[in-house]
Write a protein that holds these residues in place. Structure first.
Motif, mmCIF file in Angstrom:
data_model
loop_
_atom_site.group_PDB
_atom_site.id
_atom_site.type_symbol
_atom_site.label_atom_id
_atom_site.label_comp_id
_atom_site.label_asym_id
_atom_site.label_seq_id
_atom_site.Cartn_x
_atom_site.Cartn_y
_atom_site.Cartn_z
ATOM 1 N N ASP A 20 -14.954 5.139 -3.197
ATOM 2 C CA ASP A 20 -14.312 3.823 -3.082
ATOM 3 C C ASP A 20 -15.270 2.829 -2.436
ATOM 4 N N ALA A 74 -16.195 -0.645 -4.138
ATOM 5 C CA ALA A 74 -16.039 -1.924 -3.451
ATOM 6 C C ALA A 74 -17.343 -2.707 -3.525
ATOM 7 N N ILE A 131 -3.426 9.356 -3.381
ATOM 8 C CA ILE A 131 -2.568 8.397 -2.676
ATOM 9 C C ILE A 131 -3.419 7.448 -1.827
ATOM 10 N N LEU A 132 -4.409 7.997 -1.153
ATOM 11 C CA LEU A 132 -5.215 7.171 -0.243
ATOM 12 C C LEU A 132 -6.210 6.268 -0.973
ATOM 13 N N SER A 133 -6.536 6.665 -2.189
ATOM 14 C CA SER A 133 -7.524 5.896 -2.947
ATOM 15 C C SER A 133 -7.077 4.434 -3.126
ATOM 16 N N LEU A 134 -8.043 3.523 -3.085
ATOM 17 C CA LEU A 134 -7.714 2.088 -3.162
ATOM 18 C C LEU A 134 -7.816 1.595 -4.599
ATOM 19 N N ASP A 135 -6.815 0.821 -5.042
ATOM 20 C CA ASP A 135 -6.963 0.237 -6.376
ATOM 21 C C ASP A 135 -7.773 -1.052 -6.241
ATOM 22 N N GLU A 156 -7.166 -4.212 -6.378
ATOM 23 C CA GLU A 156 -6.621 -5.254 -5.512
ATOM 24 C C GLU A 156 -6.806 -4.888 -4.026
ATOM 25 N N GLU A 157 -6.518 -3.612 -3.743
ATOM 26 C CA GLU A 157 -6.645 -3.152 -2.351
ATOM 27 C C GLU A 157 -8.108 -3.166 -1.901
ATOM 28 N N LEU A 158 -8.994 -2.826 -2.838
ATOM 29 C CA LEU A 158 -10.429 -2.859 -2.515
ATOM 30 C C LEU A 158 -10.855 -4.276 -2.162
ATOM 31 N N GLU A 162 -9.026 -6.666 -1.058
ATOM 32 C CA GLU A 162 -8.468 -7.041 0.234
ATOM 33 C C GLU A 162 -9.302 -6.451 1.374
ATOM 34 N N MET A 185 -0.293 -7.890 1.799
ATOM 35 C CA MET A 185 -0.056 -6.696 0.990
ATOM 36 C C MET A 185 -0.061 -5.441 1.888
ATOM 37 N N LYS A 192 1.440 -1.203 -1.001
ATOM 38 C CA LYS A 192 1.083 -0.449 -2.211
ATOM 39 C C LYS A 192 1.013 1.044 -1.924
ATOM 40 N N LEU A 193 0.530 1.352 -0.720
ATOM 41 C CA LEU A 193 0.439 2.755 -0.318
ATOM 42 C C LEU A 193 1.839 3.360 -0.248
ATOM 43 N N LYS A 248 3.035 4.116 -3.598
ATOM 44 C CA LYS A 248 2.415 5.332 -4.132
ATOM 45 C C LYS A 248 3.119 6.575 -3.594
ATOM 46 N N ILE A 274 -14.544 0.134 4.462
ATOM 47 C CA ILE A 274 -13.707 0.874 3.501
ATOM 48 C C ILE A 274 -13.301 2.218 4.105
ATOM 49 N N HIS A 320 -9.518 3.616 4.790
ATOM 50 C CA HIS A 320 -9.003 4.925 4.376
ATOM 51 C C HIS A 320 -8.408 5.682 5.555
ATOM 52 N N ARG A 365 -5.090 4.328 6.440
ATOM 53 C CA ARG A 365 -4.082 4.752 5.458
ATOM 54 C C ARG A 365 -3.706 6.221 5.662
#
Lengths: 616, 82
Positions: A515, A519, A584-588, A590-592, A594, B1, B5-6, B9, B66, B70, B73
């Protein structure tokens, strides 16, 4: 030759049935016994759920462990052939060493002797048909259950029941047969008897493809007094030679390692047989001595045959073990490893098709092979040397220095080193999907095929930009060269990060690290676009060069995304629950975005705080 | 946000779990991933401290951000599971 074999076999059976109706009972007994073995194999496969395959990998860390594994697994499965086939499959997939494989085969030869003990000690002494019937009846109830282990238990129980029933019919058949024909009339003594009956034993095992079935046939015939003890010994030696045929057939679709193992099996069994034939008199004396020691009656020939079978197989292993290293060296000399051909699948062959575990692992290795070829091609396509990229601490500096055109035919290399492997992977995955495999394994196989597709896509993207890489990076041309150098640097960095991930211990690495690269490239893609606009405005970049670059940067970022996605799927946790956590923890995207914005904001805040602190 | 989103998921995962389409996540699984992320984060901090060029430092810092996201999260997920 092959097309005559079936009619000849059926014709011989019909002739034998016409000649003696009791032969039907013996033949049916053999058939039921073989059917029982098949059921027992299926049962253990279901019951174990791949345990045999999982244990096998760990069992070959030392020769004693490999031999022990061979003994135990063959004793449990009552089939040295199945153990040989699994071993060839694992060896072909590169999951075990040749020494380990040979050790297992040695152990399997000892393990198979337990069958003779069971039959001679139990099968022929008690009315086993009385146990067989309830076993078969109970097994069918279990076979119709939903739970895999229960079904496996049902098949194993049915297999055992049919084995017992087969022995019973063979015994009955021979008992009835002896009232009509006395086969001992054909008994041969001396050297001629040894040779002829060894050949008969070999032939019978080649036809039935089971030394176990041959041995049971020998024991029941011996018990009914239809063959002499001397000839029974020769027959059992022959059965040991004949059993190598299964491994030889199994190795036909295997790679050079599988073929080496089949040759080792043949050499081992031949040497053991020759030693047994040469020292038959001494071995007989030894059998008598041991039988006396353990209380076996002098006239109990079936038990004495079991003792003989064990002695000569243990003797074979004892004789061959000191020469194991020489045997391996001989095998490696005799069957030479083909020169590595990067353009051909290295791990995908028919032998690994046999078991889901080998199938998946072989495919995994092949995909990695494809990636290695692709990574080299990608870096060469950018005029970079892989070794230099992986060795440097300053990728950007290396890229700036790499101005020499690398002579390569990217199109040809792509066809030869990437496309052929990818075709092999696609064909192999399709073949795998035809088999009834566990849905989880099937899903992982398809995921690996997708990884291969993404790798291929990445190479294709690099093919598109190669022309302009040559045009703008061999000779410095101001801002355009700088832009192309940045693309080359970013791709090279991705290759470095993927390599780091591969080198990390699986317990330490996480696909989530990628990720960070995602990014980075998304941020770079945005800033590059802004920079191009600025360069055009300042007239540092011609519109023609800008158009070329914008097209090429699209391909380059696609290649980077493909490589990252491929690496993520390839290195995702093997444990399904851990893989869920990573997903689950991986960022899509949009999240990246952000996270990157937050990082910038944090950096700016940090800078301004520093400035304020500096002022005060 | 934020973590919205988490959370979505996780809801999706719970649905798949109920339908038998996902493996059950236990706190130990998250802890293991968290451990890997923390060690990566420490590794990046060490690299940042020894980075000579400003460009490399910036790159590593964005990677660190990043990694921290993680970690945040994963900690949230662990709390949810507990």
């Amino acid at each position: 030759m092959k097309r005559y074999l079936l009619p000849v076999a059926i014709g011989s059976l019909l002739l034998a049935f016409w000649f003696s109706p009791d032969a039907q009972e013996i033949a049916a007994g053999v058939a039921i016994f073989l059917f029982g073995m098949l059921m027992l194999e299926d049962g253990f496969k279901l019951l174990g759920g791949g345990t045999l395959e999982r244990v096998l990998e760990r069992a070959t860390q030392s020769t004693p462990r490999a031999i022990s594994f061979g003994i135990i697994s063959t004793t449990l499965l009552q089939s040295s052939s199945l153990v040989s086939i699994v071993t060839i499959s694992f060896l072909s997939a590169g999951l075990i060493s040749l020494v380990g494989g040979v050790g297992i085969i040695f152990g399997a030869n000892i393990g198979t002797t337990t069958g003779a003990w069971l039959v001679a000690g139990l099968g022929l002494k008690v009315n086993i048909a009385a146990y067989a019937m309830p076993m078969i009846a109970v097994s069918i109830v279990l076979v119709f259950q939903k739970s895999k282990p229960v079904r496996g238990l049902g098949y194993a129980l049915a297999g055992l029941g049919f084995l017992f029933l087969g022995i019973h019919y063979m015994k009955e058949g021979f008992d009835a047969f002896k009232d009509q024909i006395d086969l001992t009339r054909f008994a041969l003594s001396g050297l001629l008897g040894l040779i002829v009956y060894s050949l008969i034993g070999t032939g019978a095992t080649v036809i039935m493809q089971s030394s176990h079935a041959t041995l049971v046939l020998i024991l029941t015939a011996l018990s009914a007094g239809q063959i002499s003890y001397e000839n029974a010994l020769a027959l059992s030696i022959g059965a040991n030679i004949g059993t190598t045929i299964t491994a030889i057939i199994g190795s036909l679709g295997a790679n050079f390692q599988g073929k080496r193992l089949a040759l080792a099996h043949l050499i081992f069994n031949m040497v053991t047989a020759i030693v047994a034939l040469v020292f038959i008199a001494q071995l007989r004396d030894m059998v008598d001595w041991i039988s006396g020691l353990v209380g076996i009656a002098p006239s109990d020939y079936t038990m004495k045959l079991a003792v003989f079978h064990t002695i000569f197989n243990v003797l074979g292993v004892t004789l061959m073990l000191p020469f194991l290293t020489r045997l391996i060296a001989f095998l490696e000399r005799r069957i030479v490893e083909p020169a590595p051909d990067v353009s051909r699948p290295r791990y995908l062959n028919e032998a690994v098709d046999e078991f889901p575990q080998t199938l998946e692992r072989a495919l995994r290795k092949e995909v990695f092979h494809l990636y290695e070829n692709a990574a080299e091609l990608i870096l060469h396509g950018l005029n970079l040397h892989r070794e230099q990229v992986f060795a440097t601490d300053d990728v950007a500096g290396l890229v700036r220095k790499s101005r020499t055109r690398l002579e390569l035919d990217l199109e040809d290399d792509y066809e030869r080193r990437v496309k052929t492997l990818f075709s092999g992977i696609v064909e192999f995955s399709a073949r795998a999907s035809d088999k009834q495999i566990d849905p989880d394994i099937a899903e992982r196989i398809f995921a690996l095929r997708d990884v291969a597709r993404q790798i291929v896509q990445a190479v294709k993207s690099i093919k598109h930009i190669r022309k302009n890489v040559l045009r703008y990076t061999v000779r410095p041309q101001g801002a355009t060269t700088e832009l192309y150098d940045e693309l080359r640097t970013e791709i090279a960095r991705i290759a470095v990060e993927i390599r780091k991930l591969g080198l990390a211990e699986s317990k330490d690495r996480s696909a989530l690290w990628l990720d960070q690269e995602r990014a980075r490239i998304e941020e770079d893609a945005r800033s590059t676009s802004k920079r191009v606009d600025a360069l055009i405005r300042k007239r540092d970049l011609t519109p023609a060069a800008a158009t070329s670059f914008m097209n090429d940067s699209g391909y380059a970022y696609d290649a980077m995304r493909d490589l990252i996605e491929a690496a993520r799927s390839y290195y995702i946790e093997r444990d399904s629950a851990m893989a869920e956590v990573e997903r689950i923890l991986s960022l899509d995207d949009e999240e990246l975005n952000e996270a990157v914005t937050n990082a910038k904001r944090a950096a700016r805040t940090g800078e301004s705080e520093q400035t304020v602190t500096g002022l005060s | 946000m934020g973590l919205k989103k988490l959370a979505a998921k996780v809801i999706d995962y719970n649905e798949r779990l109920e339908n038998g389409q996902a493996s059950e996540i236990k706190p130990l699984h998250v802890e293991k991933v968290l451990e890997k992320l923390r060690s990566k984060s420490t590794e990046l901090e060490v690299e940042i401290a020894s980075a000579k060029s400003a460009d490399k430092k910036t790159r590593l810092e964005s990677k660190l951000q990043i990694a921290r996201t993680h970690i945040e999260r994963a900690e949230w997920l662990l709390k949810e599971l507990n």
